[in-house]
Design a protein around this motif. Sequence first.
Motif, short mmCIF file in Angstrom:
data_model
loop_
_atom_site.label_atom_id
_atom_site.label_comp_id
_atom_site.label_asym_id
_atom_site.label_seq_id
_atom_site.Cartn_x
_atom_site.Cartn_y
_atom_site.Cartn_z
N LEU A 83 0.79 -1.44 0.49
CA LEU A 83 0.01 0.17 0.04
C LEU A 83 0.96 1.27 -0.91
CD1 LEU A 83 -2.84 -0.66 2.87
CD2 LEU A 83 -2.70 -1.25 -0.41
N GLU A 84 0.57 2.66 -0.48
CA GLU A 84 1.24 3.28 -0.71
C GLU A 84 0.99 4.02 0.64
OE1 GLU A 84 0.49 7.61 -3.54
OE2 GLU A 84 -0.45 5.99 -4.21
N THR B 5 -6.75 3.50 1.16
CA THR B 5 -6.86 3.00 0.63
C THR B 5 -8.07 1.86 0.79
OG1 THR B 5 -4.38 2.77 0.71
CG2 THR B 5 -4.55 0.44 -0.81
N VAL C 128 -8.93 -1.85 -0.17
CA VAL C 128 -8.66 -2.96 -1.40
C VAL C 128 -9.56 -4.05 -1.09
CG1 VAL C 128 -7.13 -4.83 -0.67
CG2 VAL C 128 -6.38 -3.08 -0.13
N ARG D 87 -16.64 -3.73 -7.91
CA ARG D 87 -15.61 -2.59 -8.73
C ARG D 87 -16.49 -1.14 -9.26
NH1 ARG D 87 -14.72 -6.54 -12.37
NH2 ARG D 87 -13.62 -7.46 -11.10
N ASP E 165 -14.84 2.26 -7.96
CA ASP E 165 -14.39 3.07 -9.14
C ASP E 165 -14.88 4.43 -9.45
OD1 ASP E 165 -12.27 0.98 -9.86
OD2 ASP E 165 -13.61 1.09 -11.39
N ALA F 88 -6.26 5.39 -2.76
CA ALA F 88 -5.92 4.41 -3.44
C ALA F 88 -6.50 3.02 -3.51
CB ALA F 88 -4.89 4.45 -3.30
N HIS F 89 -6.56 2.46 -4.56
CA HIS F 89 -7.54 0.89 -4.73
C HIS F 89 -6.92 0.30 -5.67
CE1 HIS F 89 -9.34 1.32 -8.30
NE2 HIS F 89 -9.60 2.07 -8.34
N THR F 90 -7.20 -1.09 -4.90
CA THR F 90 -6.07 -2.12 -5.12
C THR F 90 -7.01 -3.42 -5.42
OG1 THR F 90 -4.50 -3.70 -5.93
CG2 THR F 90 -5.43 -2.78 -3.47
N GLU F 91 -7.34 -4.22 -6.43
CA GLU F 91 -8.26 -5.17 -6.19
C GLU F 91 -6.82 -6.49 -6.32
OE1 GLU F 91 -11.80 -7.27 -9.41
OE2 GLU F 91 -10.43 -5.24 -9.66
N ILE F 92 -7.29 -7.33 -5.56
CA ILE F 92 -6.71 -9.11 -5.46
C ILE F 92 -7.33 -9.55 -6.09
CG2 ILE F 92 -5.55 -10.62 -3.89
CD1 ILE F 92 -4.91 -8.03 -2.26
#
Length: 139
Positions: A48-49, A54, A56, A70, A74, A84-88
């Motif tokens: 993570l930034e 964030t 996740v 999603r 978004d 920030a966002h991230t998909e795992i």
Amino acid sequence: MSFVAIGIGLALACLVGWCLNRRAGVLRELPAGAPPAGAGTDAEYLGLEPGRPTVVHFSAPWCGPCAGLRRVVDQVCAELGDLAHTEIDIDDDPAAARRFSVLSLPTTLIFDADGAQRFRAAGVPTAADLRSALKPLLA
């Protein structure tokens, strides 16, 4: 079997289903606190930034509700800006799913700017719930 017994069985099945799914998509706030010190923290594990909240979310290509999540993530991240966002993908990274005890898809985790996990949801949270959880983390 009589129609009454079938009706009672269906009513019980509906009640059990409702009880199991009533928390789906509900963001649960986790106890506040500093992230664990030292190497190997959850934020470091996920890359993570630092300094930014964030989102996740764990998903898979075969998961229908994951596409809905999603879109919600978004939309909210675009509205709020400094996130920030991230998909795992759990098929690509099953170790991450095990580390964070992901038992159903989609699962969403929200980390504050210090890297501490603050919220968790199994299912698809509403945009309003996600926004209300993230706004205080941006202040």
